[in-house]
Design a protein around this motif. Structure first.
Motif, mmCIF file in Angstrom:
data_model
loop_
_atom_site.group_PDB
_atom_site.id
_atom_site.type_symbol
_atom_site.label_atom_id
_atom_site.label_comp_id
_atom_site.label_asym_id
_atom_site.label_seq_id
_atom_site.Cartn_x
_atom_site.Cartn_y
_atom_site.Cartn_z
ATOM 1 N N VAL A 47 6.147 14.584 16.612
ATOM 2 C CA VAL A 47 5.881 15.699 15.944
ATOM 3 C C VAL A 47 4.218 16.304 16.656
ATOM 4 O O VAL A 47 3.274 16.119 16.217
ATOM 5 N N CYS A 88 8.897 16.155 11.390
ATOM 6 C CA CYS A 88 8.278 14.994 10.679
ATOM 7 C C CYS A 88 9.550 14.801 9.910
ATOM 8 O O CYS A 88 9.456 14.973 8.528
ATOM 9 N N CYS A 114 7.000 9.639 12.873
ATOM 10 C CA CYS A 114 8.058 9.743 11.359
ATOM 11 C C CYS A 114 8.892 9.040 11.209
ATOM 12 O O CYS A 114 10.270 9.460 11.544
#
Lengths: 406, 562, 353
Positions: A47, A88, A114
């Motif tokens: 991310v 994410c 994530c």
């Protein structure tokens, strides 16, 4: 449109369609061939936009230091590191993974940060024969024996949340003797799962869960929900969420009557100096569960020194060590399976995956790395930390665990 | 400032804007981040290009203000503008070297100053000013050059820049082309274009553009001169070629670009649906993502074995999906029937959020998965053939787009479509003319919702899982924007809009940090310069221009005098 | 309302009344169940109300900016949330500097005044240029076009500030003077909450009297009634529209500091959600109506704070605070259905089409 045109168009469609079906057969796993001087290409998908950017940045720094430490080349071939934003989210993970899968020069990947991005992303990468090692996907699903097809190329160097939530519950019940608990999550895959695991284990141990609340990631006023929790006067509030909301809850919990004696406890998602900025002195005395940096191998101090020198600050999130180990794991596995023929380097994709999953007793920063058949490679040393006033003032995470289960 | 302001004064003003822009670009980290990528290997980075283009563009404007008749003034004011712009950079470096700007501006790093001064420290400042002077000169000369040459140079240079920016994507694509894959070796170096590649590309594009500029109009007149029958055949042939291209596209483009195409395709589907609600019927719906969510979730609940309620296959679930979409369209449509304009917008926005919050909630978790979403949604398959890779899903989405495009094209000219447009223009008059407002509006909501649900169903099977976070209000806003940018009420406009607002950002994924910044700026610029959209509906463009005669003239005056 | 029913009862009306009645029933039932269960004592309810008032007064201040702009231009200024964010985010650096030098502890009042001043002037600047660059050229364009421009400007400003100041959260330093709590009539109220509520009331009063009494305020109101007529009366319409943005920006900048005092954290995205909420508040109160916006804001704050516990807890819904935005939006839709002009009624000269 006249009828003839429609007919012709339909024919064209059908023919081209059939054509495309036939041409789609390919060997899923192949060999990466590198000519002289061509780089060994490793990509990360983490991310790098949105509110959780610090998690990704931390990981990227771990990767970069690992590459420096490794010497920047494998068997005389230079290393190339590139990256994509997996956000994410599931869509972000899918798009980033597809982007990597489309690049045949990529040998292996590091990511995602994530779990929600990993879920759709990993199968795409593995279909292209790219194994990926994640430094921070903690969702149990990803290494579950029932996870379904497509996750064959997956490994992770961080702990599984089954471990972290349970340890937090054990700490609260056994060590601190707290009998009732409330949990708060923010609707993210990570937080919801941890809260569930914690509550389940806490109940098993004989504790009472007074309420399981949830907030939205954009909420700022947590006082009402904290007041609601306060009506049952729990001994501990476990809120394994992210920095911003965690900061609001920590600060505002001090203002609620009925929570004066309640223990506050978070998890590794907000174990970061940024959290101290957000929570201020209200964080003093609270607990975090997080990887045990004290148990990290001797190399960790050297790593911190390099980090300081290279980026001018201390690590900003907890997964740099895992990213370092993930990178090392990949580099060592490539080193093992890469075959030099003439001036060329050949890397078998399946061989690489097998070598990765066969990693055993590798001395990493985060402990001894040994993979099981489903790709859980971490040495899950989770410890509990307590924040002292100095930590907040200096903006540095505590380094000595308060309690450890082993 | 006013109309007859002197070009010098204008050049100074616009130069100041330029200085502000480059300082801003530097301070938000764009320059530094772009400098990691070379356009031409070890010669020009993207960061340099960004600053240069800003300077050249603004000084071109300054030259234009002076006009062709005053060549010396034109070149002079162009240089003035560019030098002032460069002075902005110089000033930033000078200030940054004495005060630590990083206390506030996080991106004012030492590396930035290094980049801005060509890696030689404060001594590079004269060099920066010289660079400004040269780019001003270039812009001035470019302006004075004859149009055909100017166009050739600009297009060829853009081609080089685009190839450099998109290098990471072009390389694997070209590698797929069998014998043509050798182009890669010629074009690209390790990072960026090779020098010979850049020159080669420039020359090839320049020749193509120049020749087309000379001969293009001749070809066009020749085609127009053909008899009607032959013209129709030509049209037919070009449609066949287009169809063929559409069909082989995923083969040529490879995995990632096909993925981008599928994402664009999904947004085209959504856009076509919303186009009915907003573009045809004029009902501003900011909660359109709700129906997308309904589609995704219904298909997930019906097909995913993870929940284990039904485990249908996609085709059995599809009718339920569409029905659920239409039903939710009507259900959400009824309460807002009487609302107009912005109230409608805010109410629908509220609906969109309510749906997202509900699917996320712990309350409904046992039935729809809560934050963990729903996984293991099976792929679509027809007669044993499964659509899994983006290249395969592309065909499915293409078929969906064609179907929906066809339906909305037919609807537009139907009785219902004309009723929608009447409602859009004036509800009261439409009602007076005997149009049943309730039914017409509900039909619009229902049709739009049905398309959206279909799109949601494809989305869910494509990703294989659904999460509440995918149904953010940003999605609704994005769809509205692509419709307006494409041209309201125009079907090809939706496609163009989707490529511009969804496809382009997807291509520049590595620069995700700056995506929304550029997106926002582009939206504002677009609305100021071309409010009717990129490919406006013919009827609508005409309307816009009638009632804009005064307004636009006024507005333009206002812009100029501002 | 009743008159309308007598005029025409259509099936859709019946459906709407059924929906409304059903929701009302649920709310009443949930509330009674909650109260009978007796989880919450009177003190809890008072706490909920105070929290709601504090949050609501911030909404109210932002909402006035929305409502004024809507009044004069008939457009949703989507970027108003970003105007709100820009002030306190910039003023954070001033506050942090005051904190480092220790002035914040020695003379907090003047420091706070300086922070207010910086925040308000930044917000005013942003609002002014926003109107000048993005909205003025579009005067008279079809209604959707300024909306899209506003959305674009909103994104642009968010990410501009993110680029300038970084994507991490910054936290305002604690102000010693505002720590702790007072006890008034046996009610425990946190000091800063009291300060925020009082400051917001003072600001709203000042704003209201400015708009009602001052020359500029009167001119702004006249422009929102009728642009052409105002121009004929010698009012510089463009200038008054600018002034509207300036006044709205100032209110947003002040609201921003109150927000920062209450929540401490500032962030580039902090304006988006309060922006949408404040617009909701403006619609609730009756758009174009300044007292309405204030009332709507406070009402919204109260519902968000009290609602989940009162209505949903009794119905046995788990994690009710996750649904608080859903309650707020449902209420908005209900108000729009049954009283489309908002609580206090809209003050618009021409009916919006």
């Amino acid at each position: 449109m006249n009828r003839k045109l429609i007919m012709i168009l339909t024919c064209v469609f059908v023919i081209a369609f059939a054509f495309s079906i036939q041409a789609e057969v390919k060997d899923p796993i192949g060999v990466v061939k590198l000519g002289p001087g061509e780089p060994v290409h490793i990509a990360y998908w983490v991310v790098i936009s949105g509110p959780n950017t610090s998690l990704g940045t931390d990981v990227v720094r771990g990767i970069e230091i690992a590459v420096d430490d490794f010497g920047g080349s494998i068997k005389g071939f230079p290393l190339k590191i590139s990256g994509q934003d997996a956000a994410c989210s599931a869509e972000g993970g899918q798009a980033a993974a597809t982007r990597l899968a489309a690049d045949p020069t990529i040998v292996a990947a590091i990511g995602s940060t994530c779990s929600s991005a990993a879920k759709p992303g990993v199968p795409i990468l593995w279909k292209a024969g790219i194994p990926t090692v994640s430094p921070s996907n903690t969702a149990p699903f990803l290494t579950d024996p029932e996870r379904g097809d497509g996750y064959g190329g997956y490994a992770r160097t961080c702990h599984n949340d089954k471990v972290q939530g349970a340890i937090a519950a054990e700490f609260a019940f056994r060590e601190k003797g707290l009998k009732s608990a409330a949990t708060i999550h923010d609707g993210s895959v990570y937080a919801e799962q941890l809260a569930q695991v914690f509550a389940k284990r806490f109940k098993e141990l004989g504790g009472k869960v007074t309420s399981m609340e949830a907030v939205s990631p954009n909420d700022t006023d947590m006082r009402p929900v904290l007041t609601k929790i306060a009506t049952a006067k729990p001994d501990i509030i476990y809120y394994p969420i992210f920095i911003a909301e965690g900061g609001f809850i920590t600060r505002q919990s001090k203002e609620i009557s009925g929570l004066e004696k309640t223990t506050m406890m978070g998890a590794d998602g907000m174990f970061s100096p940024d959290f101290y900025k957000a929570a201020g002195m209200a964080a003093v005395g609270m607990y975090h569960s997080s990887p045990d940096f004290g148990a990290f191998a001797g190399g960790y101090q050297a790593f911190l020194a390099k980090h300081m020198k290279k980026y001018g600050e201390k690590p900003i999130a907890p997964f740099h060590g895992h990213a370092y180990d993930a990178t090392m794991m990949i580099l060592k596995a490539i080193d093992k399976v890469a075959v030099k023929e003439g001036g060329n380097l050949h890397i078998g994709r399946k061989a690489l995956r097998d070598a990765l999953l066969a990693t055993s007793t590798m001395q990493g920063l985060t402990g001894t790395i040994t993979c099981d058949q489903y790709g859980d490679c971490a040495d899950p040393k989770i410890a509990i930390y307590q924040t002292a006033a100095e930590n907040v003032k200096q903006g540095a995470m505590p380094t000595k665990p308060y309690w450890k289960p082993y | 400032m006013n109309q007859d302001q002197s070009p010098w004064r204008y050049a100074v003003n616009i130069g100041l804007i330029g200085a502000l822009t480059v300082v801003m670009l530097s301070l938000i980290g764009m320059v530094e981040s772009f400098s990691k990528r070379d356009i031409i290997y070890r010669v020009v980075t993207m960061g340099n290009t960004l600053l240069l283009l800003t300077a050249i563009f603004l000084s071109y404007l300054a030259a234009k203000k002076a006009g062709r008749e005053h060549a010396a003034t034109a070149v002079g004011s162009a240089i003035l503008t560019a030098v002032i712009t460069a002075a902005g950079v110089a000033l930033l470096v000078a200030i940054g070297k004495t005060i630590n700007l990083r206390m506030v501006f996080i991106n004012a790093s030492p590396v930035l100053y290094q980049i801005l001064t060509f890696y030689i420290g404060p001594k590079g400042i004269p060099l920066v000013l010289l660079g400004g002077l040269l780019s001003g000169l270039a812009a001035g000369l470019l302006f004075l050059a004859p149009p055909s040459i100017r166009k050739t140079i600009i297009t060829a240079l853009s081609a080089v820049v685009i190839a450099g920016v998109l290098q990471d994507m072009l390389r694997p694509v070209i590698a797929l082309w069998g014998p043509l894959a050798k182009i890669n070796l010629f074009l690209f170096a390790a990072n960026g274009l090779s020098i010979k590649g850049a020159i080669g590309l420039f020359v090839v594009v320049a020749i193509l553009v120049y020749v087309w500029g000379q001969k293009g109009s001749a070809v066009k007149t020749k085609v127009q001169g053909l008899p009607a029958g032959q013209q129709r055949n030509l049209k037919l042939a070009s449609m066949l070629v287009l169809a063929f291209i559409l069909l082989v596209l995923p083969k040529i483009l490879g995995l990632f670009l096909s993925e981008v195409l599928t994402i664009v395709g999904l947004y085209v589907l959504l856009g076509l649906g919303l186009n009915i609600v907003v573009g045809f019927a004029g009902l501003l719906d900011l909660g359109y993502v709700a129906f997308f969510a309904v589609g995704s979730y219904v298909v997930a609940i019906l097909t995913s074995p993870e929940l284990g309620f039904f485990s249908m296959n996609f085709w059995t679930a599809l009718p339920f999906v569409i029905a659920a979409g239409i039903l939710s369209g009507v259900l959400l449509g009824v309460p807002v029937l009487k609302m107009r304009g912005d109230y409608l917008a805010i109410a629908t926005l509220g609906f969109g959020e309510i749906i997202r919050i509900l699917v996320l909630s712990d309350w409904l978790r046992p039935w729809i998965g809560g934050a963990q979403g729903i996984g293991q949604i099976p792929n679509i398959s027809i007669a044993g053939y499964t659509f899994t890779t983006p290249q395969q899903v592309y065909y499915f989405i293409l078929a969906g787009c064609l179907l929906v495009g066809f339906i909305s094209w037919r609807l537009r000219d139907s009785r219902l479509g004309r009723a929608w447009m009447a409602v859009r223009e004036d509800e009261d008059v439409a009602q007076a003319m005997g149009i049943n407002l309730v039914a017409t509006k509900l039909m619009a909501f229902a049709t739009g919702a049905g398309f959206s649900a279909l799109s949601g169903a494809i989305f869910a099977t494509k990703i294989g899982s659904v999460y509440p976070h995918s149904f953010n209000v940003i999605v609704s806003i994005n769809i509205i924007c692509l419709i307006i940018v494409g041209g309201m009420g125009s079907i090809p406009g939706v496609i163009v809009g989707a490529f511009a607002l969804v496809g382009l950002p997807e291509l520049l994924r590595e620069f995700a940090e700056f995506r929304l910044l550029v997106y926002g700026a582009a939206l504002v610029a677009m609305m100021l310069l071309k409010p009717e959209g990129l490919w406006p509906d013919v009827k609508r463009r005409r309307e816009l221009h009638i009632d804009e005669d005064e307004n636009v003239a006024e507005a333009e005056e206002a812009t100029v005098s501002a | 309302m009743f008159q309308r029913i007598r005029e025409r009862i259509s099936p859709t009306d019946v459906v709407m009344w059924l929906i409304g009645g059903g929701l009302l029933f649920l709310v009443v039932w949930g509330s009674i169940a909650t109260l009978i269960k007796g989880t919450y004592t009177a003190r809890h309810w008072i706490d909920f109300i105070i929290f709601g008032l504090a949050q609501g007064s911030v909404y109210a201040l932002i909402a006035t900016g929305y409502t004024m702009v809507y009044g004069v231009l008939r457009m949703i200024n989507f970027a108003h949330g970003e105007v709100f964010m820009s002030g306190p985010y910039t003023a954070y650096f001033v506050a942090a500097w005051f904190y480092r030098t220790g002035w914040l502890d020695t003379n907090p009042i003047s420091c706070l005044a300086a922070i207010f001043l910086v925040s308000m002037s930044v917000s005013v600047t942003i609002a002014f240029f926003l109107e000048r660059i993005a909205y003025r050229p579009l005067r008279g364009a079809p209604r959707l076009i300024p909306l899209i421009t506003a959305i674009g400007a909103s994104f642009f400003l968010q990410y501009l500030f993110r680029g300038l100041y970084g994507s991490s959260f910054q936290a305002y330093p604690d102000i010693a003077m505002l720590e702790g709590h007072w006890v008034i009539w046996g009610i425990r109220i946190l000091k800063f909450q009291a300060v925020v509520i009082v400051a917001a009331i003072v600001l709203m009063f000042a704003l209201y009297s400015f708009v009602m009494k001052s020359r500029i305020g009167k001119a702004i109101r006249s422009v929102s009634e009728d642009k052409e007529a105002s121009a004929l009366m010698g009012i510089d319409v463009d200038k008054m529209i600018s002034m509207t943005f300036v006044v709205g920006g100032a209110a947003a900048g002040a609201a921003g500091v109150l927000y920062a005092i209450m929540f401490k954290q500032v962030h580039f995205f902090m304006g988006f959600i309060p922006g949408i909420k404040a617009f909701t508040a403006a619609v609730l109160g009756g758009i174009g109506n300044i007292p309405g916006a204030m009332l709507g804001g406070i009402f919204l704050g109260l519902v968000e704070s009290v609602g989940p516990s009162l209505f949903l807890d009794g119905l046995g819904i788990v994690a009710p605070y996750q649904l608080k935005d859903a309650i707020a939006f449902t209420m908005l839709v209900m108000v729009l259905i049954f009283r489309p002009t908002g609580i206090l009624g809209e003050r618009l000269a021409v009916k919006k089409a």
